[in-house]
Scaffold this motif. Sequence first.
Motif, PDB file in Angstrom:
ATOM      1  N   LEU A 143      10.090   6.239  -0.956  1.00 55.88           N
ATOM      2  CA  LEU A 143       8.708   6.637  -1.215  1.00 55.88           C
ATOM      3  C   LEU A 143       8.542   7.173  -2.637  1.00 55.88           C
ATOM      4  CD1 LEU A 143       7.777   8.478   2.118  1.00 55.88           C
ATOM      5  CD2 LEU A 143       6.993   6.222   1.380  1.00 55.88           C
ATOM      6  N   ASP A 144       9.567   7.851  -3.129  1.00 52.24           N
ATOM      7  CA  ASP A 144       9.452   8.547  -4.410  1.00 52.24           C
ATOM      8  C   ASP A 144       9.934   7.741  -5.610  1.00 52.24           C
ATOM      9  OD1 ASP A 144       8.439  10.756  -3.125  1.00 52.24           O
ATOM     10  OD2 ASP A 144      10.354  11.840  -3.050  1.00 52.24           O
ATOM     11  N   GLU A 171       0.843  -1.189   0.000  1.00 50.86           N
ATOM     12  CA  GLU A 171       0.000   0.000   0.000  1.00 50.86           C
ATOM     13  C   GLU A 171       0.882   1.243   0.000  1.00 50.86           C
ATOM     14  OE1 GLU A 171      -2.663  -0.299   3.323  1.00 50.86           O
ATOM     15  OE2 GLU A 171      -3.156  -2.401   2.872  1.00 50.86           O
ATOM     16  N   ALA A 172       0.627   2.124  -0.928  1.00 49.72           N
ATOM     17  CA  ALA A 172       1.474   3.302  -1.124  1.00 49.72           C
ATOM     18  C   ALA A 172       1.630   4.103   0.167  1.00 49.72           C
ATOM     19  CB  ALA A 172       0.884   4.187  -2.221  1.00 49.72           C
ATOM     20  N   GLY A 173       2.878   4.411   0.505  1.00 50.84           N
ATOM     21  CA  GLY A 173       3.163   5.252   1.663  1.00 50.84           C
ATOM     22  C   GLY A 173       3.154   4.548   2.998  1.00 50.84           C
ATOM     23  N   ARG A 174       2.960   3.240   3.014  1.00 45.31           N
ATOM     24  CA  ARG A 174       2.842   2.508   4.271  1.00 45.31           C
ATOM     25  C   ARG A 174       4.234   2.050   4.734  1.00 45.31           C
ATOM     26  NH1 ARG A 174      -1.632   0.250   6.747  1.00 45.31           N
ATOM     27  NH2 ARG A 174      -1.258  -1.495   8.176  1.00 45.31           N
ATOM     28  N   ILE A 175       4.658   2.514   5.905  1.00 45.71           N
ATOM     29  CA  ILE A 175       5.971   2.210   6.474  1.00 45.71           C
ATOM     30  C   ILE A 175       5.771   1.299   7.674  1.00 45.71           C
ATOM     31  CG2 ILE A 175       8.049   3.176   7.533  1.00 45.71           C
ATOM     32  CD1 ILE A 175       7.291   5.842   6.115  1.00 45.71           C
ATOM     33  N   LEU A 176       6.522   0.214   7.722  1.00 47.38           N
ATOM     34  CA  LEU A 176       6.375  -0.764   8.791  1.00 47.38           C
ATOM     35  C   LEU A 176       7.637  -0.821   9.644  1.00 47.38           C
ATOM     36  CD1 LEU A 176       4.803  -3.128  10.157  1.00 47.38           C
ATOM     37  CD2 LEU A 176       5.907  -4.650   8.486  1.00 47.38           C
ATOM     38  N   PHE A 177       7.447  -0.833  10.949  1.00 43.89           N
ATOM     39  CA  PHE A 177       8.502  -1.081  11.934  1.00 43.89           C
ATOM     40  C   PHE A 177       8.081  -2.287  12.753  1.00 43.89           C
ATOM     41  CE2 PHE A 177       9.588  -0.881  16.405  1.00 43.89           C
ATOM     42  CZ  PHE A 177      10.948  -0.603  16.423  1.00 43.89           C
ATOM     43  N   ALA A 200      -0.387  11.891  14.953  1.00 48.19           N
ATOM     44  CA  ALA A 200      -1.108  10.833  15.664  1.00 48.19           C
ATOM     45  C   ALA A 200      -2.059  10.082  14.741  1.00 48.19           C
ATOM     46  CB  ALA A 200      -1.878  11.436  16.846  1.00 48.19           C
ATOM     47  N   GLY A 201      -2.693  10.785  13.810  1.00 49.68           N
ATOM     48  CA  GLY A 201      -3.627  10.133  12.902  1.00 49.68           C
ATOM     49  C   GLY A 201      -2.979   9.267  11.852  1.00 49.68           C
ATOM     50  N   ARG A 202      -1.656   9.350  11.738  1.00 52.21           N
ATOM     51  CA  ARG A 202      -0.937   8.564  10.731  1.00 52.21           C
ATOM     52  C   ARG A 202      -0.212   7.354  11.332  1.00 52.21           C
ATOM     53  NH1 ARG A 202       0.666  11.700   5.944  1.00 52.21           N
ATOM     54  NH2 ARG A 202      -0.164  13.841   6.073  1.00 52.21           N
ATOM     55  N   VAL A 203      -0.311   7.172  12.624  1.00 52.26           N
ATOM     56  CA  VAL A 203       0.457   6.124  13.301  1.00 52.26           C
ATOM     57  C   VAL A 203      -0.482   5.037  13.834  1.00 52.26           C
ATOM     58  CG1 VAL A 203       2.039   5.613  15.206  1.00 52.26           C
ATOM     59  CG2 VAL A 203       2.270   7.754  13.918  1.00 52.26           C
ATOM     60  N   GLU A 204      -0.172   3.795  13.488  1.00 54.71           N
ATOM     61  CA  GLU A 204      -0.903   2.636  14.002  1.00 54.71           C
ATOM     62  C   GLU A 204       0.002   1.870  14.964  1.00 54.71           C
ATOM     63  OE1 GLU A 204      -2.381   0.079  10.948  1.00 54.71           O
ATOM     64  OE2 GLU A 204      -3.063   1.748   9.684  1.00 54.71           O
ATOM     65  N   THR A 205      -0.574   1.385  16.064  1.00 56.00           N
ATOM     66  CA  THR A 205       0.181   0.602  17.040  1.00 56.00           C
ATOM     67  C   THR A 205      -0.589  -0.699  17.319  1.00 56.00           C
ATOM     68  OG1 THR A 205      -0.873   1.884  18.819  1.00 56.00           O
ATOM     69  CG2 THR A 205       1.332   2.573  18.121  1.00 56.00           C
ATOM     70  N   PRO A 206      -0.451  -1.685  16.445  1.00 58.06           N
ATOM     71  CA  PRO A 206      -1.221  -2.926  16.607  1.00 58.06           C
ATOM     72  C   PRO A 206      -0.712  -3.843  17.709  1.00 58.06           C
ATOM     73  CG  PRO A 206       0.240  -3.100  14.722  1.00 58.06           C
ATOM     74  CD  PRO A 206       0.348  -1.681  15.206  1.00 58.06           C
ATOM     75  N   ALA A 258       5.562  14.251   6.403  1.00 52.44           N
ATOM     76  CA  ALA A 258       4.102  14.172   6.320  1.00 52.44           C
ATOM     77  C   ALA A 258       3.505  15.182   5.350  1.00 52.44           C
ATOM     78  CB  ALA A 258       3.496  14.346   7.712  1.00 52.44           C
ATOM     79  N   ALA A 259       3.990  16.417   5.366  1.00 50.80           N
ATOM     80  CA  ALA A 259       3.395  17.447   4.501  1.00 50.80           C
ATOM     81  C   ALA A 259       3.576  17.125   3.025  1.00 50.80           C
ATOM     82  CB  ALA A 259       4.010  18.810   4.828  1.00 50.80           C
ATOM     83  N   ARG A 260       4.719  16.543   2.658  1.00 48.38           N
ATOM     84  CA  ARG A 260       4.995  16.228   1.252  1.00 48.38           C
ATOM     85  C   ARG A 260       4.423  14.894   0.823  1.00 48.38           C
ATOM     86  NH1 ARG A 260       9.934  18.047   3.102  1.00 48.38           N
ATOM     87  NH2 ARG A 260      10.924  15.991   2.975  1.00 48.38           N
ATOM     88  N   HIS A 261       4.002  14.077   1.787  1.00 49.10           N
ATOM     89  CA  HIS A 261       3.508  12.734   1.469  1.00 49.10           C
ATOM     90  C   HIS A 261       2.196  12.499   2.221  1.00 49.10           C
ATOM     91  CE1 HIS A 261       7.224  11.518  -0.595  1.00 49.10           C
ATOM     92  NE2 HIS A 261       7.814  12.309   0.285  1.00 49.10           N
ATOM     93  N   PRO A 262       1.108  12.994   1.687  1.00 50.81           N
ATOM     94  CA  PRO A 262      -0.175  12.887   2.399  1.00 50.81           C
ATOM     95  C   PRO A 262      -0.637  11.458   2.637  1.00 50.81           C
ATOM     96  CG  PRO A 262      -0.468  13.706   0.159  1.00 50.81           C
ATOM     97  CD  PRO A 262       0.987  13.741   0.423  1.00 50.81           C
TER      98      PRO A 262
END
Length: 366
Positions: free
Chosen positions: A319-320, A179-185, A235-241, A206-210
């Motif tokens: 990303l680019d 999925e585009a833009g999805r970064i996993l740690f 905060a809205g861009r971070v998931e903590t599963p 974040a501003a350059r990569h919505p």
Amino acid sequence: MTMAPPRVLMVGTALGGRGGIASVVEVLRADGLFEREGVAYVATHAEGRRLHKLDRALRGLWRAARACLGAGASPAIVHVHAGSHASFLRKSLVLLMARMGGACTVFHLHGGGFRRYALAEAGPLLRRWIRHTLEASSRVIALSPGWAACVRECAPRARVVVVPNPVRPTSAAAGARAEAGRILFLGRLDPAKGVDELLQACAALAARHPGLRLVLGGSGDLDWVRGRAAELGIAGRVETPGWLDAAARDAQLARAWLFCLPSHAEGLPMSVLEAMAAGTPVVATRVGGIPEALADGELGLLVPPRDAAALADAIERLLDDARLRARLARAARAAAERHYAAGVVCGTLAALYAQLLDEKTQSRKR
């Protein structure tokens, strides 16, 4: 009827637990090493409350003592997986009992903090014991040539061999489902793993990569992570599963545009090898055995530890640049299959066991 002793007694942390040692041992077991080589496993560590950990340590040490020093025949080989601090102390005691019982011994070094532990944190007596334990072992397994050099720095007469961590194969490369833009740690959620730098890097981008989204898979201080993400405005861009089992981890790797591990110190992290095997492009720090596994610009992108700006630049490159992502992913997946596949590593361990037993036989004939 008396049961025959195991050919190999392996000692580590509880199977099914979290962390690198548990993951390594599980891959070895799943590939059939235990059955082929006659391995019995004893856990001297488990996660949980302090009393539970103490109980597991005492029970495990008692089982190891009975196996090595009991009335019956002892194992031919005792193979311990160890890190620093309490892990080292437990396993050094097991190795002492194994030597007393006449077994060949293998000290398998894990964990990125061992050099600091052995050379800076340990006092004079402990440094002598560390050196003695390493040099008295029949073999010391290091995860990379760089870590082999570190062992020799701590114990010049140690007999060191390099055996990398194993990774199990995946059925297909991840790229088609990413999925585009999805970064996993994946890892422990604390500053030593570079989580703060990763949050800072994502905030800068974040501003350059919505479409940017950061998934932090692992256990740790979730309140700190969420609070820091809020401070940085992401905060809205971070998931903590939370901690992910193998199936959930593989699913996340398949969805990730790239994988990132900006640790301050490492051995040879399983998560990097798993990402390589899944065909997920990797950004990581130039620490421990990572540069030897992940050649910069060929198999992944490497940055200095504790450098959020450099981390952001490397993430943005991936990303680019779709061609760069694809090239690195293909090359890393091929390297994982060639060097780190479970069958390859298990074959190396089997050959080591055979060599040790042959040396023991030859020694008895002299």
